[in-house]
Design a protein around this motif. Sequence first.
Motif, PDB file in Angstrom:
ATOM      1  N   UNK A  78       0.815  -1.215   0.000  1.00  0.00           N
ATOM      2  CA  UNK A  78       0.000   0.000   0.000  1.00  0.00           C
ATOM      3  C   UNK A  78       0.850   1.267   0.000  1.00  0.00           C
ATOM      4  N   UNK A  79       2.173   1.105  -0.099  1.00  0.00           N
ATOM      5  CA  UNK A  79       3.089   2.246  -0.038  1.00  0.00           C
ATOM      6  C   UNK A  79       3.829   2.369  -1.360  1.00  0.00           C
ATOM      7  N   UNK A  80       3.722   3.530  -2.001  1.00  0.00           N
ATOM      8  CA  UNK A  80       4.428   3.790  -3.257  1.00  0.00           C
ATOM      9  C   UNK A  80       5.423   4.915  -3.037  1.00  0.00           C
ATOM     10  N   UNK A  81       6.678   4.672  -3.404  1.00  0.00           N
ATOM     11  CA  UNK A  81       7.724   5.676  -3.245  1.00  0.00           C
ATOM     12  C   UNK A  81       7.929   6.414  -4.564  1.00  0.00           C
ATOM     13  N   UNK A  82       8.017   7.745  -4.477  1.00  0.00           N
ATOM     14  CA  UNK A  82       8.134   8.561  -5.684  1.00  0.00           C
ATOM     15  C   UNK A  82       8.768   9.906  -5.348  1.00  0.00           C
ATOM     16  N   UNK A  83       9.067  10.700  -6.373  1.00  0.00           N
ATOM     17  CA  UNK A  83       9.643  12.023  -6.175  1.00  0.00           C
ATOM     18  C   UNK A  83       8.627  12.970  -5.563  1.00  0.00           C
ATOM     19  N   UNK A  84       9.147  14.015  -4.907  1.00  0.00           N
ATOM     20  CA  UNK A  84       8.294  14.936  -4.150  1.00  0.00           C
ATOM     21  C   UNK A  84       7.181  15.532  -4.991  1.00  0.00           C
ATOM     22  N   UNK A  85       7.521  16.098  -6.145  1.00  0.00           N
ATOM     23  CA  UNK A  85       6.517  16.776  -6.960  1.00  0.00           C
ATOM     24  C   UNK A  85       5.411  15.856  -7.419  1.00  0.00           C
ATOM     25  N   UNK A  86       5.755  14.622  -7.719  1.00  0.00           N
ATOM     26  CA  UNK A  86       4.758  13.658  -8.185  1.00  0.00           C
ATOM     27  C   UNK A  86       3.793  13.311  -7.062  1.00  0.00           C
ATOM     28  N   UNK A  87       4.297  13.293  -5.826  1.00  0.00           N
ATOM     29  CA  UNK A  87       3.430  12.976  -4.687  1.00  0.00           C
ATOM     30  C   UNK A  87       2.233  13.922  -4.642  1.00  0.00           C
ATOM     31  N   UNK A  88       2.476  15.202  -4.830  1.00  0.00           N
ATOM     32  CA  UNK A  88       1.395  16.185  -4.756  1.00  0.00           C
ATOM     33  C   UNK A  88       0.354  15.941  -5.851  1.00  0.00           C
ATOM     34  N   UNK A  89       0.804  15.711  -7.065  1.00  0.00           N
ATOM     35  CA  UNK A  89      -0.144  15.518  -8.159  1.00  0.00           C
ATOM     36  C   UNK A  89      -0.919  14.212  -8.006  1.00  0.00           C
ATOM     37  N   UNK A  90      -0.243  13.148  -7.556  1.00  0.00           N
ATOM     38  CA  UNK A  90      -0.918  11.866  -7.384  1.00  0.00           C
ATOM     39  C   UNK A  90      -1.914  11.907  -6.228  1.00  0.00           C
ATOM     40  N   UNK A  91      -1.541  12.646  -5.169  1.00  0.00           N
ATOM     41  CA  UNK A  91      -2.469  12.800  -4.040  1.00  0.00           C
ATOM     42  C   UNK A  91      -3.685  13.605  -4.468  1.00  0.00           C
ATOM     43  N   UNK A  92      -3.463  14.661  -5.240  1.00  0.00           N
ATOM     44  CA  UNK A  92      -4.572  15.483  -5.725  1.00  0.00           C
ATOM     45  C   UNK A  92      -5.505  14.673  -6.622  1.00  0.00           C
ATOM     46  N   UNK A  93      -4.944  13.761  -7.408  1.00  0.00           N
ATOM     47  CA  UNK A  93      -5.753  12.913  -8.286  1.00  0.00           C
ATOM     48  C   UNK A  93      -6.464  11.802  -7.529  1.00  0.00           C
ATOM     49  N   UNK A  94      -5.978  11.504  -6.327  1.00  0.00           N
ATOM     50  CA  UNK A  94      -6.557  10.398  -5.564  1.00  0.00           C
ATOM     51  C   UNK A  94      -5.936   9.060  -5.866  1.00  0.00           C
ATOM     52  N   UNK A  95      -4.798   9.060  -6.560  1.00  0.00           N
ATOM     53  CA  UNK A  95      -4.116   7.799  -6.863  1.00  0.00           C
ATOM     54  C   UNK A  95      -3.633   7.117  -5.589  1.00  0.00           C
TER      55      UNK A  95
END
Length: 319
Positions: free
Chosen positions: A209-226
């Motif tokens: 349930x944990x996905x590691x990614x770059x900082x900027x991508x985290x914001x966009x993926x969280x905003x999308x609900x991914x």
Amino acid sequence: MRRRAVLLTAALLVAASACGLTSGSPMVDDVKPGSIGRGEPLEGAKLTVTSKSFTEQLILGAIMGIAFQAAGAEVIDRTGIQGSIGSREAVVKGEADAGYEYTGTAWITYLGHSEPITDPHEQWEAVKKEDARNGVTWLPPSRLDNTYALAMNQANHRRYRTDTLSDVAALSRTDPSAVTLCVEVEFANRADGLRGMEKTYGMDVPSSNITQMDTGIIYTQTAKGSCTYGEVFTTDGRIKSMNLVVMDDDKHFFPNYNAAPMIHTKTLRKWPAIPDVLNPITEKLDNTVAQTLNAKVDVDGEDPHQVALDWMKQEGFVK
């Protein structure tokens, strides 16, 4: 590189010193005293201001430099040094006179402590006392606290109704599949990051349930609900621009990273008016101000120095 990097190789430190500490250009803002700097108490001073290279630090460095100019000083701009250690060492060695730094970074990274102090004022007091032996004086801190947090988008907030990390922990027990996380690699492996947070709050989020990614991508993926929750920094402008909801750290697990002016002590002795110039500005800085200013750079594409200058004029600190 964010301020939380604890270790830098010798090569990186040398590189930062070579490109950041031996160069600089004058700040040439056409500013006059407003509510700060009246009587130009720093007239005759030549002060070097430093900062790290990420957005918030560039803005804070510009704010400090503009304040010094309004108070009559000539200012050399050595902001934008890569990494955490370069700008810090510049102040310690007297190669720079001042910069905004974070209390948690000083306590853990520079002064070598493993456990943060929960109370933000006590954290600052401890840093101030211990760093004095290094020839560094810390002025009073701001309410700006750039620490870790988890955030979610509005749709997921309406669905799961979590407002605190304790709520997230409870959800992870009642509905484990609902708690998915997007985090940085560093956060996933730090004792004061994911591992420590899970232990403190009694979470047990499966690795699937944990996905590691770059900082900027985290914001966009969280905003999308991914992912349901994304690791964020509490003063990041993208929180506001993406309308994310930040979970309250109700057990006060994450360290306090309050921004405060860090001054070379010999400089302060020579120019004792520096606190009078900076303290009113520091008192105005909080997470809302930081998010707004950071967003102007990271979201709207504005220049950090211009953002700082506009804010200083808007607040009436300078004219």
